[in-house]
Design an enzyme around this catalytic site. Structure first.
Site, short mmCIF file in Angstrom:
data_model
loop_
_atom_site.label_atom_id
_atom_site.label_comp_id
_atom_site.label_asym_id
_atom_site.label_seq_id
_atom_site.Cartn_x
_atom_site.Cartn_y
_atom_site.Cartn_z
N GLY A 181 0.88 -1.14 0.00
CA GLY A 181 0.00 0.00 0.00
C GLY A 181 0.93 1.20 0.00
CB THR A 182 2.78 2.03 -2.60
OG1 THR A 182 3.16 0.75 -2.17
CG2 THR A 182 3.99 2.77 -3.09
CB THR A 183 2.47 7.51 -1.73
OG1 THR A 183 1.32 7.39 -0.90
CG2 THR A 183 2.34 8.79 -2.55
#
Length: 249
Positions: free
Chosen positions: A25-27
């Site tokens: 779960g990333t940016t």
């Protein structure tokens, strides 16, 4: 009368997230500026609701002048990056010159599209070559490829679209672009529970590549964010260093 429901002896039976695969779960962000590109990412890798790695590196080198930001399944994005790095190396040997950013992006697109039923990964490719300068390509789930002046991906991206529409502009300097990327990742960390940790950036231009690191406690705090505090382990370690008697801690 219906029999009572059997109770599991496993205390974690209700927590199905324990068996979830490692995912990011990333940016991730890619921005072009006048003369090159800036890539940025947070560092939190999660397994369900648990943080498996709080300092992972989601920006992977493909060649000397091309990097890729990875989101989605960590295993999927890593194996695709490894395959593409190998083929780009062969490509460079055969041609006798570095691969272009477009070639690298299309190789990643090809792997993503041909295996779209098995892969869960979104990628951002950024780099510089002598033909087209700095370039950013977005390769979301399914294997589409889009060349864009800036792009964002991962779970934190949903908080940033309006911000980028307002903040990004043509002809930014290198420092302006990097500050924008760091600010955007810190904003996503503030809102997205699956993004966190530190911020890493990669600046790529005709002069080469520079990697930068921004620790979590150096990032700006946003609305209702709590200031970082030492953990209990840090407090106990500091106390143990000053008191030889553990009973006096």
């Amino acid at each position: 009368m219906a029999p009572p429901l059997a109770q599991s002896s496993n205390p974690f039976a209700m927590d199905s997230d324990l068996n979830d695969p490692h995912s990011m779960g990333t940016t991730i962000i890619g921005v072009t500026y006048e003369g090159g590109v800036v890539l940025g990412a947070d560092s939190r890798t999660s397994t369900g609701m648990y943080v498996a790695n709080r300092a992972s590196d989601k920006i992977t080198q493909l060649t000397d002048n091309i990097y890729v930001c990875r989101s989605g399944s960590a295993a999927d994005s890593q194996i695709v990056s490894d395959y593409v790095r190998y083929f780009l190396h062969q490509h460079t040997i055969q041609l006798g010159q570095p691969a272009t950013v477009k070639v690298a992006a299309n190789l990643l697109r090809l792997f993503s599209y041909q295996n779209k039923n098995m892969l869960q990964t979104g990628l951002i490719v950024g780099g510089w070559d002598k033909y087209e300068g700095g370039q950013i390509y977005s390769i979301p789930l399914g294997g589409t490829i889009l060349r864009q002046p800036f792009t964002i991906g991962g779970s934190g991206s949903s908080y940033l679209y309006g911000f980028f529409d307002q903040a990004w502009k043509e002809g930014m300097s290198k420092d302006e672009a990097e500050k924008l990327v760091v600010k955007a990742v810190s904003l996503a960390i503030a809102r997205d529970g699956a993004s966190g940790g530190v911020v890493r950036t990669v600046v790529i231009n005709g002069d080469g590549v520079r990697r930068n690191f921004y620790s979590g406690d150096s990032l700006p705090l946003w609305h209702e964010e709590l200031e970082p505090r030492n953990s209990l382990l840090d407090i106990l370690s500091a106390a143990a260093a000053t008191s030889p008697d553990p009973m006096n801690i």
